[in-house]
Each structure stands twice: as structure tokens, then as C-alpha cells.
Write an enzyme that holds these catalytic residues in place. Structure first.
Site, PDB file in Angstrom:
ATOM      1  N   ASP A   1      17.523  37.853  -9.538  1.00 13.03           N
ATOM      2  CA  ASP A   1      16.487  38.646  -8.886  1.00 13.03           C
ATOM      3  C   ASP A   1      17.082  39.249  -7.614  1.00 13.03           C
ATOM      4  O   ASP A   1      18.214  38.949  -7.228  1.00 13.03           O
ATOM      5  CB  ASP A   1      15.232  37.815  -8.571  1.00 13.03           C
ATOM      6  CG  ASP A   1      15.534  36.554  -7.782  1.00 13.03           C
ATOM      7  OD1 ASP A   1      16.455  36.591  -6.933  1.00 13.03           O
ATOM      8  OD2 ASP A   1      14.871  35.536  -8.007  1.00 13.03           O
TER       9      ASP A   1
ATOM     10  N   ASP B   1       0.812  -1.221   0.000  1.00  7.56           N
ATOM     11  CA  ASP B   1       0.000   0.000   0.000  1.00  7.56           C
ATOM     12  C   ASP B   1       0.846   1.272   0.000  1.00  7.56           C
ATOM     13  O   ASP B   1       0.309   2.377   0.068  1.00  7.56           O
ATOM     14  CB  ASP B   1      -0.959   0.008   1.200  1.00  7.56           C
ATOM     15  CG  ASP B   1      -0.218   0.050   2.541  1.00  7.56           C
ATOM     16  OD1 ASP B   1       1.031  -0.093   2.539  1.00  7.56           O
ATOM     17  OD2 ASP B   1      -0.877   0.232   3.575  1.00  7.56           O
ATOM     18  N   GLY B   2       2.184   1.133  -0.050  1.00  6.44           N
ATOM     19  CA  GLY B   2       3.064   2.287  -0.074  1.00  6.44           C
ATOM     20  C   GLY B   2       3.665   2.651   1.276  1.00  6.44           C
ATOM     21  O   GLY B   2       4.531   3.529   1.347  1.00  6.44           O
TER      22      GLY B   2
ATOM     23  N   LYS C   1      13.159  41.600 -11.941  1.00  7.16           N
ATOM     24  CA  LYS C   1      12.040  40.852 -12.519  1.00  7.16           C
ATOM     25  C   LYS C   1      10.862  40.875 -11.575  1.00  7.16           C
ATOM     26  O   LYS C   1      11.009  41.125 -10.377  1.00  7.16           O
ATOM     27  CB  LYS C   1      12.423  39.402 -12.813  1.00  7.16           C
ATOM     28  CG  LYS C   1      12.576  38.522 -11.574  1.00  7.16           C
ATOM     29  CD  LYS C   1      12.837  37.095 -11.961  1.00  7.16           C
ATOM     30  CE  LYS C   1      13.024  36.210 -10.723  1.00  7.16           C
ATOM     31  NZ  LYS C   1      11.824  36.059  -9.922  1.00  7.16           N
TER      32      LYS C   1
END
Length: 315
Positions: free
Chosen positions: A174, A43-44, A197
Site C-alpha cells: 500500500d 484475580d489477575g 488498495k
């Protein structure tokens, strides 16, 4: 091969998020990774078991926490298992600290995810954090345990010195990257430029103006993270239009999500230089990878011997 305090000064283990880097760090330190079983149920659900005694060990768990969230859960389970196995001290070595970009409440009704991650690590029982290039250094204040913060510039600046720097300009993509770019420019002894930006929405950037002289110059764009590569490729295009010659970029963490590879390979950038804090999804002739394994192994040695980690950056 088993790793114990008798045979080695530390016990180093790695999760599944970046096994290649974990092996390199252990090899650079002069040891091998300890044995740990990590597997998924049908099931992970994740299962973790240390396959050797770690009682009394000074334990270092190497795990980057880039998406998906399973990498975080795996790290938390490894920390919990180590504490329950009576490890003397557990240090989480997190080359890339996921969710660091959500470190403030800049809009109503949003999570401060970086603080939540810090809380979960503390609850799991971690004694110390070793990480690299946090998106916001103030995240260190979210922890109630010591945090050692490494910088990608430690290896990227040495790599950039192989190029002819006489005609070089360092560019901040930036305002947020300006402080980092200025440090690179000072270390390399070159001039600095800034791209102004505005970001209308997440993962979308619009270049507005270039502050500084880049005409006829070779430029290197500096940032901490490259995700979809929208910022970098728009910056590269704007720099080319302003007369820049050779254009490259150097970023510590290469998430390279979505269209990133296609954008980079189609852009005016000759190369993108990243570190191996996050494994590449696929190779690319436009991307060069510099390893941070030696820097992390030195930091681990300093932590174990109670020496200052900041001395690694004094020079």
C-alpha cells in the site's frame, strides 16, 4: 546467576512477553538475564520483584507489548520497581511497541493510544526507550525521554540477499509502505512496484491495482506489521494473477492474529519472513523467523557506552 555492574557492564532483565528473545539478547551481549519474580495473583493482578540488587545499575528491561494489555502493565511495574530500587538508569527495550497503529486522531472521538502509552512509560519513570520499526516514526515525538529507533531492515535485507536477486521486484502492499519498500529496493538493487488498495474497514483490505511490472518476476512484499494477513494474502493473489513467479513477503512484526496462519498457508506465497520481536503462536512451514537479538545487543552496548545507535545502520 546474579548480574551486577561489577560482573557485567549492564544489567539485563526480561518480562514474560518474549522470554526467548530476551535470553538471546542477553546471550548475544555476553551475559545472562537477571533474576526477577513476576507472578499473577488469583484475580489477575501482577506482582513484580527484582531478586538481586540493582542499585546504581544501568538497567535494560526487555518486553514486547503485543496484546494482551498485561504485557504493558508488567513493563510499567518493572520500571517502577527498578526506579524504587535505585537503578541509575532504566531503559525499556520494546522490540514491538503495541498500540503504535493508533498514533493520530483520524476520526472524531477516538483515542491517540500511542501517546497514552508514551505518557504511562514516562510516568513510570523510564529514562530511555529502545524499540524497533514503529508503525509511525513520528511517535518518537510523543516522548519526553530519548528514543532509539531500530529498523528490521537491518536483518531482513541480509536475509533476502541469499536469494537470486537478478529477477526480483520489491512490492509495497500500500502507499503507507512505499517509503520502506523503496529503501529495500535501493539496498537490494532491484525494481519497485506498488499495490494500490483501499481499506473499507479495519483489518479488511481490497486490492485495486498494481503499479509496476511484475510479470515473470520473483517478488517480495515488504511491510512493517502482518496482523490478520488479509493485506498480504490479497496482494499475493493479485501478484500471481499478474504473472508473478515466486512470491514471498518480509515483515518485521508478526502479530499473526485470527485467521492469519490459515490465510498464509493457503495463499500463493512461498514464504513469509518475519523477525522474532513477537513469539510465534505455533510453527508453520510457510513462516521463517530471523532473529534481531544481535542488533538489539549491539544497540544496548552503544547506549551504555554513549555511542551513536544510528551508526549501526550507516552501511
Amino acid at each position: 546467576m546474579r548480574t551486577s555492574r561489577k560482573d557485567s557492564p549492564v544489567a539485563i532483565f526480561g518480562g514474560r512477553s518474549n522470554p526467548a528473545l530476551a535470553r538471546k539478547i542477553a546471550e548475544s551481549y555476553g551475559t545472562t538475564l537477571g533474576e526477577v519474580t513476576i507472578r499473577d495473583f488469583a484475580d489477575g493482578e501482577i506482582y513484580v520483584r527484582f531478586e538481586e540488587s540493582i542499585r546504581g545499575a544501568d538497567l535494560f528491561i526487555i518486553q514486547s507489548t503485543h496484546p494482551n494489555a498485561d504485557h504493558w502493565m508488567e513493563l510499567l511495574l518493572m520500571i517502577d520497581a527498578a526506579k524504587r530500587a535505585s537503578a541509575a538508569r532504566v531503559t525499556a527495550v520494546i522490540p514491538y511497541f503495541g498500540y503504535a497503529r493508533q498514533e493520530r486522531k483520524d476520526q472524531p472521538r477516538v483515542s491517540i493510544a500511542a501517546k497514552l502509552m508514551a505518557n504511562m512509560l514516562t510516568t513510570a519513570g523510564v529514562d530511555r526507550i529502545l524499540t524497533m520499526e514503529l508503525h509511525a516514526p513520528q511517535i518518537q515525538g510523543f516522548f519526553d525521554v530519548p528514543v532509539d529507533h531500530l529498523y528490521g531492515s537491518g536483518v531482513l535485507i541480509d536475509y533476502l540477499k541469499q536469494f537470486d536477486l537478478e529477477n526480483f521486484v520489491v512490492v509495497a502492499p500500500d502507499v503507507g509502505a512505499l517509503k520502506m519498500a523503496r529503501a529495500y529496493a535501493q539496498k537490494l538493487g532491484v525494481n519497485l512496484a506498488l499495490i494500490d488498495k483501499r481499506r473499507p474497514r479495519q483489518n479488511e483490505a481490497r486490492v485495486m491495482n498494481i503499479i509496476g511490472d511484475v510479470e515473470g518476476k520473483n517478488v517480495v512484499i515488504i511491510d512493517d506489521i502482518v496482523d490478520t494477513a488479509g493485506t498480504l494474502t490479497r496482494a499475493a493473489q493479485a501478484l500471481r494473477e499478474k504473472g508473478a513467479l515466486e512470491i514471498m513477503a518480509a515483515c518485521t512484526h508478526g502479530l499473526l492474529s485470527g485467521p492469519a496462519y490459515d490465510r498464509i498457508e493457503a495463499s500463493p506465497m512461498e514464504r513469509l519472513i518475519i523477525t522474532d520481536t513477537i513469539p510465534l503462536k505455533r510453527p508453520s512451514e510457510s513462516i521463517e523467523v530471523v532473529s534481531v537479538s544481535s542488533l538489539f545487543s549491539k544497540a544496548i552496548r552503544h547506549i551504555y557506552t554513549d555511542r551513536s545507535v544510528s551508526t549501526l545502520f550507516k552501511d
